[in-house]
Design a protein around this motif. Structure first.
Motif, PDB file in Angstrom:
ATOM      1  N   LYS A 572       0.848  -1.194   0.000  1.00  0.00           N
ATOM      2  CA  LYS A 572       0.000   0.000   0.000  1.00  0.00           C
ATOM      3  C   LYS A 572       0.882   1.242   0.000  1.00  0.00           C
ATOM      4  O   LYS A 572       2.087   1.154   0.219  1.00  0.00           O
ATOM      5  N   SER A 573       0.236   2.377  -0.225  1.00  0.00           N
ATOM      6  CA  SER A 573       0.994   3.631  -0.246  1.00  0.00           C
ATOM      7  C   SER A 573       0.291   4.669   0.622  1.00  0.00           C
ATOM      8  O   SER A 573      -0.933   4.824   0.548  1.00  0.00           O
ATOM      9  N   LYS A 574       1.092   5.341   1.439  1.00  0.00           N
ATOM     10  CA  LYS A 574       0.519   6.395   2.283  1.00  0.00           C
ATOM     11  C   LYS A 574      -0.004   7.542   1.409  1.00  0.00           C
ATOM     12  O   LYS A 574      -0.905   8.267   1.817  1.00  0.00           O
ATOM     13  N   ASP A 575       0.576   7.683   0.223  1.00  0.00           N
ATOM     14  CA  ASP A 575       0.171   8.771  -0.661  1.00  0.00           C
ATOM     15  C   ASP A 575      -1.161   8.504  -1.367  1.00  0.00           C
ATOM     16  O   ASP A 575      -1.840   9.428  -1.782  1.00  0.00           O
ATOM     17  N   GLU A 576      -1.472   7.211  -1.545  1.00  0.00           N
ATOM     18  CA  GLU A 576      -2.677   6.862  -2.307  1.00  0.00           C
ATOM     19  C   GLU A 576      -3.505   5.847  -1.530  1.00  0.00           C
ATOM     20  O   GLU A 576      -3.380   4.642  -1.760  1.00  0.00           O
ATOM     21  N   PRO A 577      -4.364   6.312  -0.630  1.00  0.00           N
ATOM     22  CA  PRO A 577      -5.116   5.387   0.238  1.00  0.00           C
ATOM     23  C   PRO A 577      -5.963   4.388  -0.543  1.00  0.00           C
ATOM     24  O   PRO A 577      -6.238   3.294  -0.055  1.00  0.00           O
ATOM     25  N   GLU A 578      -6.358   4.716  -1.770  1.00  0.00           N
ATOM     26  CA  GLU A 578      -7.225   3.820  -2.547  1.00  0.00           C
ATOM     27  C   GLU A 578      -6.436   2.719  -3.250  1.00  0.00           C
ATOM     28  O   GLU A 578      -6.992   1.719  -3.675  1.00  0.00           O
ATOM     29  N   TRP A 579      -5.132   2.931  -3.384  1.00  0.00           N
ATOM     30  CA  TRP A 579      -4.318   2.017  -4.191  1.00  0.00           C
ATOM     31  C   TRP A 579      -3.728   0.891  -3.343  1.00  0.00           C
ATOM     32  O   TRP A 579      -3.326   1.095  -2.208  1.00  0.00           O
ATOM     33  N   SER A 580      -3.676  -0.305  -3.900  1.00  0.00           N
ATOM     34  CA  SER A 580      -2.923  -1.399  -3.274  1.00  0.00           C
ATOM     35  C   SER A 580      -2.655  -2.467  -4.329  1.00  0.00           C
ATOM     36  O   SER A 580      -3.353  -2.540  -5.354  1.00  0.00           O
ATOM     37  N   VAL A 581      -1.634  -3.282  -4.106  1.00  0.00           N
ATOM     38  CA  VAL A 581      -1.400  -4.427  -4.982  1.00  0.00           C
ATOM     39  C   VAL A 581      -1.106  -5.643  -4.093  1.00  0.00           C
ATOM     40  O   VAL A 581      -0.245  -5.582  -3.222  1.00  0.00           O
ATOM     41  N   PRO A 582      -1.873  -6.741  -4.276  1.00  0.00           N
ATOM     42  CA  PRO A 582      -1.640  -7.933  -3.446  1.00  0.00           C
ATOM     43  C   PRO A 582      -0.271  -8.550  -3.729  1.00  0.00           C
ATOM     44  O   PRO A 582       0.144  -8.610  -4.899  1.00  0.00           O
ATOM     45  N   LEU A 583       0.377  -9.018  -2.693  1.00  0.00           N
ATOM     46  CA  LEU A 583       1.688  -9.656  -2.872  1.00  0.00           C
ATOM     47  C   LEU A 583       1.588 -10.839  -3.829  1.00  0.00           C
ATOM     48  O   LEU A 583       2.478 -11.080  -4.636  1.00  0.00           O
ATOM     49  N   ARG A 584       0.497 -11.594  -3.722  1.00  0.00           N
ATOM     50  CA  ARG A 584       0.400 -12.815  -4.544  1.00  0.00           C
ATOM     51  C   ARG A 584       0.405 -12.496  -6.040  1.00  0.00           C
ATOM     52  O   ARG A 584       0.719 -13.352  -6.855  1.00  0.00           O
ATOM     53  N   ASP A 585       0.085 -11.244  -6.413  1.00  0.00           N
ATOM     54  CA  ASP A 585       0.067 -10.878  -7.832  1.00  0.00           C
ATOM     55  C   ASP A 585       1.468 -10.807  -8.446  1.00  0.00           C
ATOM     56  O   ASP A 585       1.597 -10.791  -9.673  1.00  0.00           O
ATOM     57  N   PHE A 586       2.487 -10.696  -7.624  1.00  0.00           N
ATOM     58  CA  PHE A 586       3.822 -10.517  -8.243  1.00  0.00           C
ATOM     59  C   PHE A 586       4.950 -11.213  -7.487  1.00  0.00           C
ATOM     60  O   PHE A 586       6.087 -11.226  -7.963  1.00  0.00           O
ATOM     61  N   ILE A 587       4.658 -11.833  -6.357  1.00  0.00           N
ATOM     62  CA  ILE A 587       5.741 -12.249  -5.462  1.00  0.00           C
ATOM     63  C   ILE A 587       6.603 -13.357  -6.064  1.00  0.00           C
ATOM     64  O   ILE A 587       7.773 -13.503  -5.742  1.00  0.00           O
ATOM     65  N   ILE A 588       6.038 -14.161  -6.977  1.00  0.00           N
ATOM     66  CA  ILE A 588       6.823 -15.171  -7.702  1.00  0.00           C
ATOM     67  C   ILE A 588       7.024 -14.731  -9.163  1.00  0.00           C
ATOM     68  O   ILE A 588       8.128 -14.726  -9.680  1.00  0.00           O
ATOM     69  N   ASP A 589       5.936 -14.340  -9.815  1.00  0.00           N
ATOM     70  CA  ASP A 589       5.996 -14.109 -11.264  1.00  0.00           C
ATOM     71  C   ASP A 589       6.469 -12.720 -11.670  1.00  0.00           C
ATOM     72  O   ASP A 589       6.766 -12.486 -12.832  1.00  0.00           O
ATOM     73  N   GLY A 590       6.484 -11.802 -10.732  1.00  0.00           N
ATOM     74  CA  GLY A 590       6.880 -10.438 -11.084  1.00  0.00           C
ATOM     75  C   GLY A 590       5.716  -9.650 -11.673  1.00  0.00           C
ATOM     76  O   GLY A 590       4.570 -10.117 -11.670  1.00  0.00           O
ATOM     77  N   LEU A 591       6.018  -8.471 -12.157  1.00  0.00           N
ATOM     78  CA  LEU A 591       4.977  -7.567 -12.670  1.00  0.00           C
ATOM     79  C   LEU A 591       5.151  -7.361 -14.178  1.00  0.00           C
ATOM     80  O   LEU A 591       6.271  -7.190 -14.668  1.00  0.00           O
ATOM     81  N   MET A 592       4.020  -7.381 -14.866  1.00  0.00           N
ATOM     82  CA  MET A 592       4.092  -7.215 -16.330  1.00  0.00           C
ATOM     83  C   MET A 592       4.012  -5.735 -16.714  1.00  0.00           C
ATOM     84  O   MET A 592       3.182  -4.998 -16.171  1.00  0.00           O
ATOM     85  N   MET A 593       4.873  -5.344 -17.600  1.00  0.00           N
ATOM     86  CA  MET A 593       4.879  -3.967 -18.088  1.00  0.00           C
ATOM     87  C   MET A 593       3.927  -3.857 -19.279  1.00  0.00           C
ATOM     88  O   MET A 593       3.451  -4.849 -19.816  1.00  0.00           O
ATOM     89  N   LYS A 594       3.695  -2.622 -19.707  1.00  0.00           N
ATOM     90  CA  LYS A 594       2.747  -2.397 -20.806  1.00  0.00           C
ATOM     91  C   LYS A 594       3.155  -3.127 -22.077  1.00  0.00           C
ATOM     92  O   LYS A 594       2.326  -3.563 -22.863  1.00  0.00           O
ATOM     93  N   ASP A 595       4.466  -3.278 -22.288  1.00  0.00           N
ATOM     94  CA  ASP A 595       4.929  -3.927 -23.519  1.00  0.00           C
ATOM     95  C   ASP A 595       4.961  -5.444 -23.409  1.00  0.00           C
ATOM     96  O   ASP A 595       5.501  -6.123 -24.287  1.00  0.00           O
ATOM     97  N   GLY A 596       4.414  -5.976 -22.303  1.00  0.00           N
ATOM     98  CA  GLY A 596       4.350  -7.429 -22.160  1.00  0.00           C
ATOM     99  C   GLY A 596       5.588  -8.052 -21.544  1.00  0.00           C
ATOM    100  O   GLY A 596       5.619  -9.251 -21.301  1.00  0.00           O
ATOM    101  N   THR A 597       6.628  -7.268 -21.283  1.00  0.00           N
ATOM    102  CA  THR A 597       7.809  -7.793 -20.589  1.00  0.00           C
ATOM    103  C   THR A 597       7.553  -7.752 -19.087  1.00  0.00           C
ATOM    104  O   THR A 597       6.629  -7.076 -18.624  1.00  0.00           O
ATOM    105  N   TRP A 598       8.417  -8.479 -18.358  1.00  0.00           N
ATOM    106  CA  TRP A 598       8.185  -8.643 -16.914  1.00  0.00           C
ATOM    107  C   TRP A 598       9.335  -8.067 -16.096  1.00  0.00           C
ATOM    108  O   TRP A 598      10.473  -8.039 -16.542  1.00  0.00           O
TER     109      TRP A 598
END
Lengths: 780, 163
Positions: A572-598
């Motif tokens: 979570k971010s103190k700057d954006e109370p509405e925003w969060s990302v679950p750990l399970r979404d990236f903790i093994i596979d990483g995060l996908m960028m707009k161009d499809g790379t990780w």
């Protein structure tokens, strides 16, 4: 510090379900298949004898016997702090029950039967069974080659003697201290040997496979230390650290008895003789008593100088330890006690001799309390007697002299922050000190007694802990750590620490029992230092993982790093109370960028801890100059008892123990250590008693004759009190508490008996028989 | 010489070939694989091998395997009802952090189970009496007693409510 979510909560044990369902696997529960062989050892019938010859021919012919192994096949010495122990006896046996040879067979019964057929010819020698005999002029030497033994630099063996280590502490000016005193008192106290009595017996299985790998499954507090000692001892066979793997499942109680290496080396060594076959060595309850470690006996001669107002000016403590036939571990108990034998008192002038003496009794070694229970029985009894002679209340006497933060320790270091005074006052209040509880029965006398306690972890200055923290796809965590879950609940506390840093609840965090191939290094689970040391390693690993998570989120999602935090398995971010990302979404596979790379990949945290400020180097003549102890945990305890003056029976109506654990990471588990330690301690003072014959044979190696407490033997009421004066370098301020809770038991009972009957008994245990006899002697 | 016996183990009919001098504890561990049965002394002192023999708590190290022929044996593996994750007793012991090393746990639970069946709300004395033959070196027994007392109290309240 912000509000803590998981630390300080009475979290349910993460290993609890495995234990209440019977799913928890102990070493004897592992199946090894049809190739498994069983070993039985041939034991010495003498406490001291020369081995002339061994005839194995009849045993070799016996049915189902695979191999008979004699000591000379392994002429190697080993040991933790001093290499004075053999895998099997060589030319001499040094205690009754020592292993001389072994039979490996297809069934346990065949091995036992054939072991009886091994004929050993001995010349019996006069054993040394008492410390006095070991220290007389021209004694028999238990280890004539002592001077050739390798040992750690902080041991000082005396050549051509039975003294394996002589720890000296000289601080201030002793003569001046006694001169300044208004009165000087002297006394002598005796403590016998004790047995750990974990309910699970020692067992080990060794397998030397056809590729040359040696795997040893053990019930142990020390998997990595075992790997190191096995590799060192078996080096002449070409075995290296890389070849040795130690696997340690759950341990059914340790109390120090499963620290270091004892019988496990037999399984490791025998395995090399039957390549391809696992070979099991399982001790019987009798062997558990006489051939693992025993708590050492001690004779304590004390002299204390005091002012009439109770201020202590000088102390002389001469401790002579019956350390047994091999002292590779026990000598460090002697060392630790020597560094701290002032007790938790501020005394400016100090002389301590702590002397490790070889005898022909079973090897001494670590036992919960590590020497402190032993010397505090005398010291805390003596302090009460001195207070009485000065006409000072025993609690006032202690408050006057109690050590405080910054006070100078016996070896010259400074005392860490502690709540000792607070502990004393809380015990005083809870015990209603000063109020005599009335007894309706004229034969029942009531008495109250207290004792302070302290203890520092006794460890090499560079003892370390490591942690790999491994996330799984669902953001659950496996902690690869190599301390041992011996009942203290460390898996749970480590899970709480990682949970606090990473915002993953403890029930999603599994502590993995060690396999030295997989789990990283830990010195040993001893010294009550795991919460502190392994806790710091886990904390550091969790912070490392958190940094990786934040780095990734900053890099891939362009979030301001400083505003990020972890909560409920999300970033979570103190700057954006509405925003969060679950750990399970990236903790093994990483995060996908707009161009499809990780970006990113599996998050693995790494943490290590070693106290870089400690040093065991000091002047051998004074013990000054080093920093051998990392910190002390202190506290106070008291009892309120009934004593039947006719039968000597002691009933504990109430007991209270206050301990300063820095921060109770899990108060439920700290309380568990308090009640468990108290009951174990009370047993040592009231009835547990090892009896040896005049030939050195242990006469009561079973639970019928060596009584340990049943549910009917516990105090009517036990009151645990937790004090929290933060340890600056501890995880969330924590320091250890496991051993400390049994340390004050003996003197506080002795002091309560003194209060009830006005008799002082100076040798443990304070049995009903001794109480009655001392009453009779007093009346004469 | 081995003898074949047939018996009920945790509600299943089982057969095993046992030595005439083999203890039931040994047979259950090594022939049946019910490893919740622990051995701490092999002479009836420690109670770690406690099982149910026709519903009664016994020490399986003091019984010959042969004696189980035709009898009903229950180990910790077989005490919960199929729909339960754990028995209420196990739940309570877990919630109270009642055990430390856990080696004595199965014996303790097998000593307490018949007591609670006979009397769902036993007194402290009855609880203590039930586990008087089970040695625990870690806990000082207090967390075990308090968990069972808590269960006894809940059972009592439940009974009163349903009246």
């Amino acid at each position: 510090m912000s509000k803590l979510k998981y630390i300080g909560k009475p979290t349910v044990r993460v290993d609890g379900k495995a234990k209440v369902t019977g799913a928890a696997t102990f070493v004897e529960d592992i199946d090894f298949g049809p190739n498994l062989l069983y070993a039985a050892v041939v034991e010495s019938p003498y406490a001291y004898a020369k081995i002339n010859s061994i005839d194995t021919s009849a045993a070799e012919q016996a049915e189902d016997v695979v191999k008979v192994v004699v000591g000379k096949e392994f002429p190697y010495r080993f040991g933790l702090y001093m290499h004075d122990r053999y895998i099997f006896a060589q030319d001499y046996v040094r205690f009754m029950g020592e292993q001389v040879a072994a039979v490996i067979a297809r069934t346990p019964e065949a091995a036992k039967r054939a072991a009886k057929l091994v004929k050993v010819d001995y010349t019996e020698l006069t054993p040394i069974l008492k410390v006095e005999d070991a220290l007389c002029d021209h004694p028999n030497l238990v280890h004539p080659e002592l001077k050739s033994y390798e040992h750690v630099p902080w041991f000082f063996p005396q050549d051509d003697s039975n003294i394996a280590h002589f720890r000296k502490i000289r601080h201030g000016d002793l003569d001046k201290g006694f001169e300044e005193a208004d009165q000087v008192f002297e006394d002598v106290y005796y403590v016998p040997r004790y047995a750990h009595c974990a309910i699970e017996i020692h067992g080990a299985v060794g397998k030397f496979d056809h590729s040359g790998r040696l795997t040893v499954w053990t019930s142990s507090q020390s998997p990595h230390t075992q790997r190191h000692l096995f590799a060192e001892a078996l080096k002449p066979l070409g075995i290296t650290h890389n070849d040795v793997r130690v696997i340690t499942p759950y341990v059914g109680g340790g109390f120090g008895g499963k620290a270091g290496v004892t019988m496990e080396i037999i399984a490791a060594a025998l395995a090399t003789k039957v390549q391809g076959h696992p070979v099991k060595v399982l001790w019987s309850r009798e062997q558990e008593f006489y051939n693992t470690y025993q708590r050492q006996g001690v004779v304590a001669k004390m002299r204390i100088g005091v002012k009439n107002d109770g201020t202590m000016t000088a102390i002389e403590q001469l401790l002579y330890w019956d350390a047994g036939a091999y002292v590779e571990y026990g000598a460090n108990v002697v060392n630790a006690a020597g560094l701290s034998a002032t007790g938790p008192y501020r005394i400016p002038n100090i002389k301590i001799d702590s002397v490790c003496v070889y005898t022909n009794l079973p090897p001494g070694g670590p036992y919960r309390g590590f020497g402190y229970s032993e010397f505090l029985f005398g010291l805390e009894s003596f302090v009460d007697d001195i207070a009485e002679k000065l006409g000072i209340d025993p609690i006032e006497m202690r408050l006057k002299n109690a050590i405080k933060e910054g006070d100078t320790l016996a070896y010259g270091g400074k005392m860490n922050p502690s709540g000792l005074e607070q502990a004393i006052n809380k015990v005083k209040k809870e015990l209603k000190w000063g109020e005599k509880r009335e007894s309706k029965d004229p034969h029942i006398k009531t008495g109250k007694g207290i004792s302070l306690f302290w203890k520092a972890p006794a460890m090499p200055p560079n003892a370390s802990s490591t942690c790999f923290l491994k996330f799984n796809e669902d953001a659950s965590i496996n902690l690869l750590i190599s301390a041992m879950e011996i009942g203290q609940g460390y898996h749970t506390v480590m899970a709480q620490i990682a949970a606090e840093v990473l915002g993953v609840p403890p029930e999603k965090i599994r502590g993995e029992n060690p396999d030295t191939d997989r789990n990283p290094y830990e010195w040993q689970t001893v010294a009550s230092h795991i919460t502190w040391s392994c806790g710091n390693a886990v904390y550091n690993a969790a912070v490392d993982a958190r940094d990786q998570i934040f780095d990734l989120v900053e890099r891939a999602l362009e979030k301001k790093r400083d505003a990020l935090y972890l909560e409920d398995m999300q970033v979570k971010s103190k700057d954006e109370p509405e925003w969060s990302v679950p750990l399970r979404d990236f903790i093994i596979d990483g995060l996908m960028m707009k161009d499809g790379t990780w970006r990113g990949g599996p998050i693995v945290g790494r943490g290590m801890f070693m106290p870089e400020f400690a040093s065991a180097l000091s002047n051998p003549e004074t013990g000054q100059g080093g920093k051998p102890n990392v910190h002390y945990t202190v506290g106070a305890a008291g009892v309120d008892i009934d004593v039947d003056e006719e039968t000597g029976k002691v009933k504990i109506k109430k007991t209270v123990l206050a301990v300063d654990c820095g921060k109770a990471l899990n108060p439920s588990l700290v309380e568990g250590q308090i009640t468990g330690g108290l009951v174990q301690g009370f047993a040592t003072v009231l009835y547990e008693d090892m009896r040896f014959s005049d030939k050195g044979k242990l006469l009561n190696p079973n639970f019928t004759d060596y009584k340990i407490p049943t549910v009917h033997d516990i105090p009517e009421k036990m009151v645990p009190i937790i004090i929290e004066t933060a340890q600056p370098d501890g995880p969330y301020g924590a320091r250890g508490v496991g051993e400390h809770t049994m340390i004050p038991c003996a003197p506080m009972i002795g002091n309560a008996i003194k209060d009830a009957l006005n008799v002082r008994i100076k040798s443990m245990p304070l049995t009903a028989e001794k109480i009655v006899m001392s009453q009779k002697n007093q009346k004469k | 010489m081995k003898t074949q016996i047939a018996f009920t183990l945790n509600n299943e009919l089982r057969k095993m070939d046992v030595e005439t001098n083999q203890t039931l504890a040994d047979a259950l561990r090594y022939l049946m694989g019910t490893k919740s049965v622990k051995c701490g002394c092999e002479r009836g002192d420690c109670g770690s091998c406690t099982i149910l023999f026709n519903g009664k708590s016994v020490r399986s190290c003091l019984i010959l395997a042969l004696e189980a022929d035709g009898q009903e044996i229950t180990t910790l593996e077989g005490i919960k009802k199929p729909e339960e994750e754990m028995t209420p007793l196990q739940e309570k012991l877990l919630a109270n952090n009642s055990f430390q090393c856990g080696f004595c746990a199965s014996g303790m639970i097998m000593s307490l189970t018949p007591l609670l069946k006979k009397n769902p709300s036993p007194s402290e004395e009855e609880i203590k009496e039930a586990i008087a033959g089970n040695l625990c070196r870690c806990t000082g027994y207090e967390p075990i007693i308090s968990a069972v007392k808590e269960l006894a109290k809940e059972n009592r309240q439940q009974k009163e409510k349903s009246k």
